[in-house]
Write an enzyme that holds these catalytic residues in place. Sequence first.
Site, PDB file in Angstrom:
ATOM      1  CE1 TYR A  54      -3.898  -1.677   5.649  1.00  0.00           C
ATOM      2  CE2 TYR A  54      -2.907   0.380   4.927  1.00  0.00           C
ATOM      3  CZ  TYR A  54      -3.503  -0.826   4.632  1.00  0.00           C
ATOM      4  OH  TYR A  54      -3.703  -1.187   3.312  1.00  0.00           O
ATOM      5  CB  VAL A  97     -12.878   9.784   3.329  1.00  0.00           C
ATOM      6  CG1 VAL A  97     -11.972   9.910   2.111  1.00  0.00           C
ATOM      7  CG2 VAL A  97     -13.478  11.131   3.696  1.00  0.00           C
ATOM      8  CB  SER A 111      -0.875  -0.002   1.264  1.00  0.00           C
ATOM      9  OG  SER A 111      -1.422   1.269   1.499  1.00  0.00           O
ATOM     10  CD  GLU A 168      -2.192   5.223   4.607  1.00  0.00           C
ATOM     11  OE1 GLU A 168      -1.831   5.387   5.777  1.00  0.00           O
ATOM     12  OE2 GLU A 168      -2.644   6.134   3.904  1.00  0.00           O
ATOM     13  CG  ASN A 228      -6.018   6.156  -1.037  1.00  0.00           C
ATOM     14  OD1 ASN A 228      -4.801   6.291  -0.941  1.00  0.00           O
ATOM     15  ND2 ASN A 228      -6.831   6.327  -0.017  1.00  0.00           N
TER      16      ASN A 228
HETATM   17  P1  NAP Z   1     -11.375  -4.460   2.356  1.00  0.00           P
HETATM   18  O1  NAP Z   1     -12.562  -4.125   1.516  1.00  0.00           O
HETATM   19  O2  NAP Z   1     -11.259  -3.886   3.724  1.00  0.00           O
HETATM   20  O3  NAP Z   1     -11.319  -6.062   2.481  1.00  0.00           O
HETATM   21  C1  NAP Z   1     -10.496  -6.691   3.426  1.00  0.00           C
HETATM   22  C2  NAP Z   1     -10.710  -8.195   3.346  1.00  0.00           C
HETATM   23  O4  NAP Z   1      -9.839  -8.828   4.286  1.00  0.00           O
HETATM   24  C3  NAP Z   1     -12.133  -8.656   3.679  1.00  0.00           C
HETATM   25  O5  NAP Z   1     -12.509  -9.644   2.760  1.00  0.00           O
HETATM   26  C4  NAP Z   1     -11.971  -9.270   5.067  1.00  0.00           C
HETATM   27  O6  NAP Z   1     -12.874 -10.315   5.349  1.00  0.00           O
HETATM   28  C5  NAP Z   1     -10.578  -9.860   4.928  1.00  0.00           C
HETATM   29  N1  NAP Z   1      -9.993 -10.219   6.217  1.00  0.00           N
HETATM   30  C6  NAP Z   1      -9.933  -9.468   7.343  1.00  0.00           C
HETATM   31  N2  NAP Z   1      -9.379 -10.188   8.343  1.00  0.00           N
HETATM   32  C7  NAP Z   1      -9.074 -11.401   7.841  1.00  0.00           C
HETATM   33  C8  NAP Z   1      -8.506 -12.578   8.382  1.00  0.00           C
HETATM   34  N3  NAP Z   1      -8.133 -12.674   9.663  1.00  0.00           N
HETATM   35  N4  NAP Z   1      -8.339 -13.658   7.568  1.00  0.00           N
HETATM   36  C9  NAP Z   1      -8.733 -13.612   6.277  1.00  0.00           C
HETATM   37  N5  NAP Z   1      -9.287 -12.509   5.700  1.00  0.00           N
HETATM   38  C10 NAP Z   1      -9.473 -11.433   6.482  1.00  0.00           C
HETATM   39  O7  NAP Z   1     -10.025  -4.107   1.585  1.00  0.00           O
HETATM   40  P2  NAP Z   1      -9.804  -3.765   0.021  1.00  0.00           P
HETATM   41  O8  NAP Z   1     -10.037  -2.323  -0.193  1.00  0.00           O
HETATM   42  O9  NAP Z   1     -10.513  -4.776  -0.799  1.00  0.00           O
HETATM   43  O10 NAP Z   1      -8.229  -3.970  -0.098  1.00  0.00           O
HETATM   44  C11 NAP Z   1      -7.668  -5.235  -0.434  1.00  0.00           C
HETATM   45  C12 NAP Z   1      -6.240  -5.284   0.043  1.00  0.00           C
HETATM   46  O11 NAP Z   1      -5.492  -4.251  -0.581  1.00  0.00           O
HETATM   47  C13 NAP Z   1      -6.037  -5.077   1.537  1.00  0.00           C
HETATM   48  O12 NAP Z   1      -4.937  -5.865   1.930  1.00  0.00           O
HETATM   49  C14 NAP Z   1      -5.694  -3.610   1.668  1.00  0.00           C
HETATM   50  O13 NAP Z   1      -4.959  -3.383   2.844  1.00  0.00           O
HETATM   51  C15 NAP Z   1      -4.900  -3.411   0.415  1.00  0.00           C
HETATM   52  N6  NAP Z   1      -4.913  -2.067  -0.169  1.00  0.00           N
HETATM   53  C16 NAP Z   1      -6.082  -1.449  -0.439  1.00  0.00           C
HETATM   54  C17 NAP Z   1      -6.083  -0.215  -1.055  1.00  0.00           C
HETATM   55  C18 NAP Z   1      -7.369   0.482  -1.410  1.00  0.00           C
HETATM   56  O14 NAP Z   1      -7.320   1.692  -1.699  1.00  0.00           O
HETATM   57  N7  NAP Z   1      -8.491  -0.201  -1.456  1.00  0.00           N
HETATM   58  C19 NAP Z   1      -4.865   0.390  -1.400  1.00  0.00           C
HETATM   59  C20 NAP Z   1      -3.684  -0.287  -1.120  1.00  0.00           C
HETATM   60  C21 NAP Z   1      -3.717  -1.527  -0.525  1.00  0.00           C
HETATM   61  P3  NAP Z   1     -14.245 -10.090   6.210  1.00  0.00           P
HETATM   62  O15 NAP Z   1     -15.251  -9.619   5.211  1.00  0.00           O
HETATM   63  O16 NAP Z   1     -14.535 -11.421   6.762  1.00  0.00           O
HETATM   64  O17 NAP Z   1     -13.932  -9.032   7.249  1.00  0.00           O
HETATM   65  O1  F7E Z   2      -8.996   8.156   4.425  1.00  0.00           O
HETATM   66  C1  F7E Z   2      -9.423  11.571   5.683  1.00  0.00           C
HETATM   67  C2  F7E Z   2      -8.463  10.663   6.421  1.00  0.00           C
HETATM   68  O2  F7E Z   2      -9.984   6.052   5.314  1.00  0.00           O
HETATM   69  C3  F7E Z   2      -8.526   9.047   3.437  1.00  0.00           C
HETATM   70  C4  F7E Z   2      -7.249   2.190   2.672  1.00  0.00           C
HETATM   71  O3  F7E Z   2      -7.794   1.496   1.582  1.00  0.00           O
HETATM   72  O4  F7E Z   2      -6.095   3.718   1.233  1.00  0.00           O
HETATM   73  C5  F7E Z   2      -7.032   3.639   2.279  1.00  0.00           C
HETATM   74  O5  F7E Z   2      -6.540   4.341   3.425  1.00  0.00           O
HETATM   75  C6  F7E Z   2      -8.277  10.404   4.044  1.00  0.00           C
HETATM   76  C7  F7E Z   2      -7.446  10.390   5.325  1.00  0.00           C
HETATM   77  O6  F7E Z   2      -8.389   5.995   3.332  1.00  0.00           O
HETATM   78  C8  F7E Z   2     -12.690  11.168   7.189  1.00  0.00           C
HETATM   79  O7  F7E Z   2      -7.927  11.311   7.565  1.00  0.00           O
HETATM   80  C9  F7E Z   2     -11.371  12.802   6.661  1.00  0.00           C
HETATM   81  O8  F7E Z   2      -6.520  11.439   5.265  1.00  0.00           O
HETATM   82  O9  F7E Z   2     -10.656   6.846   3.022  1.00  0.00           O
HETATM   83  P1  F7E Z   2      -9.604   6.724   4.048  1.00  0.00           P
HETATM   84  P2  F7E Z   2      -6.827   5.896   3.688  1.00  0.00           P
HETATM   85  O10 F7E Z   2      -6.561   6.141   5.113  1.00  0.00           O
HETATM   86  O11 F7E Z   2      -6.107   6.734   2.689  1.00  0.00           O
HETATM   87  C10 F7E Z   2      -4.796   3.168   1.501  1.00  0.00           C
HETATM   88  C11 F7E Z   2      -3.949   3.280   0.259  1.00  0.00           C
HETATM   89  C12 F7E Z   2      -4.868   1.795   2.055  1.00  0.00           C
HETATM   90  O12 F7E Z   2      -3.984   0.976   1.834  1.00  0.00           O
HETATM   91  C13 F7E Z   2      -5.928   1.542   3.069  1.00  0.00           C
HETATM   92  O13 F7E Z   2      -6.169   0.145   3.214  1.00  0.00           O
HETATM   93  O14 F7E Z   2      -9.534  10.981   4.393  1.00  0.00           O
HETATM   94  N1  F7E Z   2     -10.757  11.654   6.289  1.00  0.00           N
HETATM   95  N2  F7E Z   2     -12.544  12.530   7.218  1.00  0.00           N
HETATM   96  C14 F7E Z   2     -11.541  10.624   6.600  1.00  0.00           C
HETATM   97  N3  F7E Z   2     -11.392   9.298   6.422  1.00  0.00           N
HETATM   98  C15 F7E Z   2     -12.399   8.483   6.825  1.00  0.00           C
HETATM   99  N4  F7E Z   2     -12.278   7.155   6.626  1.00  0.00           N
HETATM  100  N5  F7E Z   2     -13.513   8.982   7.422  1.00  0.00           N
HETATM  101  C16 F7E Z   2     -13.710  10.316   7.625  1.00  0.00           C
HETATM  102  O15 F7E Z   2     -14.754  10.727   8.158  1.00  0.00           O
END
Ligand code: NAP
Ligand code: F7E
Length: 331
Positions: free
Chosen positions: A151, A191, A127, A129, A180
């Site tokens: 994280y 968000v 990520s 992050e 993201n």
């Molecule tokens: P997500 O919607 O939060 O999905 C997370 C998944 O992980 C869910 O299916 C959840 O299952 C599963 N999980 C949680 N705990 C687990 C455990 N103990 N054993 C097996 N599975 C478990 O995340 P996403 O947005 O699809 O992201 C997919 C991956 O990419 C994640 O690793 C995330 O950190 C990474 N990532 C995401 C982004 C983004 O912007 N979306 C960017 C960079 C990296 P349950 O439904 O059972 O909770």
């Molecule tokens: O926050 C600000 C918050 O939770 C984005 C995950 O998929 O992308 C994701 O992480 C921004 C932050 O995503 C609210 O402070 C303001 O600056 O949507 P977010 P994230 O933290 O960028 C990365 C790449 C991943 O890997 C992660 O798994 O938005 N923000 N107000 C808020 N964020 C949330 N959630 N809620 C608010 O009310």
Amino acid sequence: MKRALITGITGQDGRHLAEQLVGKGYQVFGMVRGQNNPKGQMVQDENPALELVDGDLQDLSSLIAAVEQVQPDEVYNLGAISFVQLSFKQPELTGDITGLGVLRILEAVRIVGGTVDNPIRFYQASSSEMFGKVRETPQNERTAFHPRSPYGVAKVFGHYMTMNYRESYDLYACSGILFNHEGEKRGLEFVTRKITNGIARIKLGLQDSISLGNLESQRDWGYAGDYVDAMWRMLQQDEPDDYVVATGETHTIREFLDVAFALAGYESWEPYVTHDVRFDRPAEVDLLLGDATKAKEKLGWTPTVSFPELVERMYLADLKSEQSTMRSRRR
Ligand code: NAP
Ligand code: F7E
């Protein structure tokens, strides 16, 4: 027929990836955790070709059993505690699932191994992050990491473990450093979806306002469907490697609000947005902007959905879904 095992099948990316792999003719297995997890049925209904297997990233023996049962060509490790805010409240759990979970699934892949001619290929969901308090802008594969949350720290561990297994055991293991990515299937806690869903509900008279935290941070937001395509492309190369996947554009939360409220026909969003300190974070990632040149050159990957298109897609999907919930409640 190629076989793929996806952890995190019930999450946003797992659902997109499963759909794309089934479309390419794969037999797709999704790992579901827990006892009678209701999301298992949801993904099965959405994608009837999908086969579910039990397993948990906290339980090594369940991972070995899942990999042995499926005998996959490709494993996509998408499972994680992925919500940064939650990782501050439950850092130990996040370290265990998002960090150590990567080591456990790598061990399962190493132990089961596949055949000499056809070793298992592994994808790790790293990520942006990990860049955290960024050392340079834009960020690329060589940018130093400075994670700002439990994280982010757990993801750095998983990233280096993936590299280490590639170098130590000659595993075909890739990390995608994904910025993201959002869409209709994004969790409501993030968000972007919180905003598009909130506006749809305001429009329909179901809520008055949206409570948010820091509006100044900047994110490089792309469309999830494009990003899972990049994951698949990484595993089709001759050699395993790590890639940044990003749009190369960054926007503040304020800009997201501007575009989303304008789409819904509002002149200004200020009357509808309140600040709630509960959504501020102990440490913030202020600016993310990715340089995906390597993915473009080596994988032939480019994003297809622009920022305004992404916001529109999400808002319209939320409006439709909230309208349909209203109609079924009236019946
Ligand atoms: P997500 O919607 O939060 O999905 C997370 C998944 O992980 C869910 O299916 C959840 O299952 C599963 N999980 C949680 N705990 C687990 C455990 N103990 N054993 C097996 N599975 C478990 O995340 P996403 O947005 O699809 O992201 C997919 C991956 O990419 C994640 O690793 C995330 O950190 C990474 N990532 C995401 C982004 C983004 O912007 N979306 C960017 C960079 C990296 P349950 O439904 O059972 O909770
Ligand atoms: O926050 C600000 C918050 O939770 C984005 C995950 O998929 O992308 C994701 O992480 C921004 C932050 O995503 C609210 O402070 C303001 O600056 O949507 P977010 P994230 O933290 O960028 C990365 C790449 C991943 O890997 C992660 O798994 O938005 N923000 N107000 C808020 N964020 C949330 N959630 N809620 C608010 O009310």
